[in-house]
Design a protein around this motif. Structure first.
Motif, PDB file in Angstrom:
ATOM      1  N   ASN A   6      20.135   5.491  63.317  1.00  0.00           N
ATOM      2  CA  ASN A   6      20.038   4.037  63.138  1.00  0.00           C
ATOM      3  C   ASN A   6      20.972   3.619  62.017  1.00  0.00           C
ATOM      4  O   ASN A   6      20.541   3.139  60.985  1.00  0.00           O
ATOM      5  CB  ASN A   6      18.586   3.688  62.786  1.00  0.00           C
ATOM      6  N   SER A   7      22.267   3.813  62.191  1.00  0.00           N
ATOM      7  CA  SER A   7      23.177   3.577  61.073  1.00  0.00           C
ATOM      8  C   SER A   7      23.206   2.099  60.706  1.00  0.00           C
ATOM      9  O   SER A   7      22.991   1.237  61.535  1.00  0.00           O
ATOM     10  CB  SER A   7      24.587   4.050  61.434  1.00  0.00           C
ATOM     11  N   GLY A   8      23.446   1.841  59.426  1.00  0.00           N
ATOM     12  CA  GLY A   8      23.546   0.468  58.952  1.00  0.00           C
ATOM     13  C   GLY A   8      22.303  -0.013  58.244  1.00  0.00           C
ATOM     14  O   GLY A   8      21.476   0.787  57.811  1.00  0.00           O
ATOM     15  N   ALA A   9      22.173  -1.339  58.130  1.00  0.00           N
ATOM     16  CA  ALA A   9      21.072  -1.922  57.380  1.00  0.00           C
ATOM     17  C   ALA A   9      19.728  -1.564  58.015  1.00  0.00           C
ATOM     18  O   ALA A   9      19.643  -1.357  59.218  1.00  0.00           O
ATOM     19  CB  ALA A   9      21.236  -3.437  57.325  1.00  0.00           C
ATOM     20  N   ASN A  10      18.694  -1.473  57.209  1.00  0.00           N
ATOM     21  CA  ASN A  10      17.327  -1.267  57.702  1.00  0.00           C
ATOM     22  C   ASN A  10      17.163   0.015  58.498  1.00  0.00           C
ATOM     23  O   ASN A  10      16.351   0.071  59.413  1.00  0.00           O
ATOM     24  CB  ASN A  10      16.913  -2.420  58.621  1.00  0.00           C
ATOM     25  N   ALA A  11      17.918   1.044  58.166  1.00  0.00           N
ATOM     26  CA  ALA A  11      17.890   2.271  58.946  1.00  0.00           C
ATOM     27  C   ALA A  11      16.481   2.853  59.023  1.00  0.00           C
ATOM     28  O   ALA A  11      16.089   3.422  60.039  1.00  0.00           O
ATOM     29  CB  ALA A  11      18.846   3.294  58.344  1.00  0.00           C
TER      30      ALA A  11
ATOM     31  N   THR B 226      13.580   1.671  59.419  1.00  0.00           N
ATOM     32  CA  THR B 226      12.590   1.160  60.361  1.00  0.00           C
ATOM     33  C   THR B 226      12.791   1.722  61.767  1.00  0.00           C
ATOM     34  O   THR B 226      12.008   1.426  62.659  1.00  0.00           O
ATOM     35  CB  THR B 226      12.612  -0.377  60.438  1.00  0.00           C
TER      36      THR B 226
ATOM     37  N   GLY C 254      15.061   1.297  64.351  1.00  0.00           N
ATOM     38  CA  GLY C 254      15.269   0.353  65.445  1.00  0.00           C
ATOM     39  C   GLY C 254      14.591  -0.976  65.187  1.00  0.00           C
ATOM     40  O   GLY C 254      13.668  -1.078  64.387  1.00  0.00           O
TER      41      GLY C 254
END
Lengths: 429, 343
Positions: free
Chosen positions: B280-285, B287, B289
């Protein structure tokens, strides 16, 4: 032994939780008594190398060692662990805007800069910036502002031209005085570009946050820290505008800082992105030299905004507090902020610098010689202070996730909003 | 978490009574060890156990207990203590008794994370063990450059998990990923691998399998080599073909090893963290998805601890995970006992 195996499994889990307590025991090793090594913890690139050399020259015997973590999330987690454990953090640490409310909960673990004359020099910082790192009772200031993320809108000239839109930055700015105009421009863009692989905007969440920070004096929490996501019209308005943008098919649906998002800068899969000053460095890095001159900068719809920006703080665990305080003051001084702006483009949080010719005449050649000083200053100085609340970050994450699920077509706007409200409730605890 | 899977392999006991025990004298073998020697220990008659000797014994074993107490027992007990509090990492802490546990039972996100964890575990482990078994059988044959292949299957396992996560996330990228590009040639529209539950589970399972199949194959291989050749010879004389020999001799004799591998995979699988996080690369990884479709238990724990700063609640999750693993371990132990009686 069966027992042990299970115990060890549990212990591993437990160790994860208590990791901070154990790992942080290994702090830095100090040199001889008359020599002082100051450890500075930052994330990304603050552009301080020149300033460190200057400080070391002015303070014989002082050596500055900087550790820079690339991943902000990782940095925040480590810093929280070290501060909570009371050891292991540097002598000077950077705190990002989104985290400062967390650290205000344990303000006693940081040096209070008010004891070192920060109140007398208050006009060195934008009033909302200074307030962000000050406790609600106004008695403690844990961080001195470095930069602010004054907001503008970065756009691709080449894609605008292809879509039949004006490319000159003043004309582009006139296309979108409001967010509704921005959406209308996006619809024109989408019709003109004639490709379903290129979209007008990178994602809904950046727009959403920009709108939210413009319209409100508080967002998810009121000043008594009650969750007001349902009753604060500013939140729902920002949500609805963002969903309207998604419904118009303008979003490339790229999550910020994901691999696809990074690739999008280079491949031109989106034409605009809300961009704070520090983003210009990021865009240049991701888009590469081949795209020099393709990107340009215009004012942001709604007039102004802020995304990011940091503070420097001195943890009370530091054994060289006096020198560390001096260093933090030096780095955040007018000269220090200007030097960082020259190095990496971070916009100073010191308003007295905004009218200096250096900043007013500053341009960025990668962005077609855009007058970055004026553009980003306009974004920052139009902003009012916004109260966020200690639980802002988890609530914001929950709402952003819900918005992304609407964007990806996993949920309808109503379902997504309901999820946002529910998850915000549980995140607020 | 990977440490737990780096356990010593257990070789299967041969079916003959004289070797009812297990081959490798390591800590792990005791999981299935034979009962202790029933003969009472005899001391040299008349020897006086000196004071020194009495102290020396416990002293020699004490390092294990000290280390275990500091890094095993203490964290477990302390986590229990924390879980009974409303414990903010950077703020106040108040005693709340079992409130956290009550909240956990009603927490949809927790059940979601548990479902994801077990789902990904099953999706990853079943094909993984089948492939590992097949691979082990192949490696047990007389093939050219056998040592090379045997070492080769372990390579994915010694690759840094972060590198694996990043590479696979790029392969599964929506816009420019190799997987979607390949699928595009056969007319499949680009898949947002992170967006759906099935696709994210599948991608993560492939990551896990890529890393662990070879490792398990080597354990199976060690077990295969301990199967006495004479059984096969006897079967051959009785006219059993290779396939029949595999199902009627190899697999039954491998059963203890299979159970061991399942147990170790379970412990690792329930603590799955890095692969889905990097996926889940990037912001909020953290959580997993947008609708938490691949957030595992450890990710939820981490989210509560370091985004929410709810240390008490995170400790509660840790303790419930501990219990889940304990239950699975218990089930496994019962299965082992049943297997013995079958033999």
């Amino acid at each position: 032994m069966m027992q042990n195996r299970r115990m060890r499994a549990g212990a591993a889990v437990a160790a994860l939780v208590t990791m901070g307590t154990f790992l942080s025991a290994c702090g830095g090793d100090d040199a001889a008594a008359d020599d002082v090594t100051l450890r500075v913890n930052v994330f990304g690139n603050f552009g301080y190398e020149k300033l460190y050399k200057q400080f070391e020259k002015d303070h014989p015997g002082v050596t500055i060692v900087e550790t820079a973590e690339g991943d902000l999330g990782q940095y925040n987690t480590q810093l929280i662990q070290k501060i909570a454990a009371g050891s292991g953090a540097g002598d000077v640490v950077a705190i990002e805007e989104g985290q400062v409310v967390n650290f205000l909960q344990s303000a006693d673990r940081f040096v209070n800069f008010q004891d070192h004359g920060s109140n007398e020099k208050k006009d060195q910082w934008l009033d909302w910036k200074y307030a962000q790192a000050t406790t609600a009772d106004g008695g403690t200031t844990i961080g001195l502002g470095t930069d602010v993320g004054g907001l503008a809108m970065c756009y691709r000239r080449d894609l605008f031209e292809k879509a039949g839109l004006p490319t000159d930055r003043e004309e582009v700015g006139k296309l979108w005085p409001t967010w509704d105009d921005y959406i209308a421009t996006g619809e024109k863009f989408q019709a003109g570009i004639g490709s379903d692989e290129v979209h007008f905007v990178d994602s809904a969440t950046n727009t959403y946050n920009s709108i939210l920070m413009q319209t409100a004096d508080h967002t998810y929490f009121d000043t008594d820290d009650n969750l007001v996501i349902e009753t604060n019209p500013a939140v729902k308005d920002a949500w609805d505008t963002s969903v309207a943008m998604v419904d118009a098919g303008l979003s490339a649906k790229l999550k910020s800082f994901s691999n696809e998002w990074n690739a999008g800068f280079k491949n031109g899969t989106f034409a605009t992105i809300a961009c704070p000053a520090w983003m210009t460095g990021y865009i240049k890095e991701q888009a590469g030299d081949g795209n020099a001159g393709n990107w340009d900068i215009a004012p942001v719809p709604g007039g102004g905004g802020n995304w990011g920006g940091s503070f420097l703080a001195v943890p009370t665990s530091s054994s060289h507090q006096d020198v560390a305080i001096e260093l933090a003051q030096f780095l955040t001084s007018a000269d220090g902020q200007m030097s960082a702006f020259d190095q990496v483009g971070n916009l100073p949080s010191n308003p007295t610098l905004y009218s200096t010719p250096e900043l007013e005449n500053a341009t960025n050649d990668y962005f077609n010689d855009a007058p970055v000083g004026q553009l980003f200053v306009a974004g920052a100085s139009n902003l009012r202070p916004v109260y966020l609340g200690a639980k802002n970050q988890p609530v914001r994450d929950a709402v952003e996730n819900a918005l992304r699920s609407v964007e990806n077509g996993q949920k309808s706007s109503e379902e997504g909003w309901q999820t946002a409200v529910d998850d915000a409730g549980s995140a607020a605890g | 978490m990977p440490d737990l899977r780096r356990a010593e392999p257990v070789l299967p006991g041969s079916s003959s009574g004289s070797r009812a025990g297990l081959a490798v004298p390591s800590g792990e073998t005791a999981v299935m060890a034979s009962p202790p020697d029933p003969r009472p220990r005899r001391r040299r008659s008349g020897a006086v156990v000196s004071r020194q000797e009495r102290i020396a014994g416990p002293l020699f074993v004490s390092p294990f207990f000290l280390v275990f107490a500091a890094f095993g027992l203490f964290p477990v007990v302390f986590t229990l203590w924390v879980s009974l509090h409303d414990w903010s990492l950077l703020g106040d802490r108040t005693w709340v008794g079992l409130d956290n546990y009550r909240a956990l039972v009603e927490d949809d996100h927790f059940w979601n994370a548990l479902t994801n964890t077990l789902g990904i575990f099953v999706l990853a482990t079943v094909p993984q063990l089948l492939m590992a078994l097949g691979l082990a059988a192949l490696l047990n044959e007389k093939i050219r450059a056998r040592t090379f292949w045997r070492m080769g299957v372990l390579l994915p396992n010694i690759t840094s998990v972060a590198a694996v996560g990043i590479i696979f996330t790029l392969l599964f990228a929506r816009d420019f990923g190799l997987v979607n590009w390949t699928l595009g040639h056969v007319g499949v529209d680009p898949i947002g691998w992170q967006d759906h539950r099935w696709s994210s589970w599948l991608a993560i399972s492939i990551m896990v399998d890529w890393r662990w199949t070879g490792y398990n194959a080597l354990i199976f291989l060690a077990a295969l080599q301990a199967v006495p050749r004479d059984i096969y010879e006897a079967a051959e004389i009785d006219g059993a073909n290779a396939w029949r020999q595999f199902w009627s001799i190899t697999v039954p004799l491998l059963r203890p090893t299979i159970l061991f591998v399942v147990l170790v995979s379970t412990i690792g699988g329930i603590q799955l963290f890095t692969e889905p996080l990097l996926f889940n690369s990037g912001a909020n990884a953290i959580t997993g998805g947008t609708t938490r479709q691949f957030q595992t238990l450890t990710m939820y724990l981490y989210e509560k601890a370091f985004t929410g700063l709810e240390f008490g609640y995170a400790s509660t999750i840790a303790w419930v995970m501990f219990l889940v693993i304990a239950v699975v371990g218990l089930v496994n132990a019962l299965l082992v006992r049943r297997l013995r009686s079958v033999d």
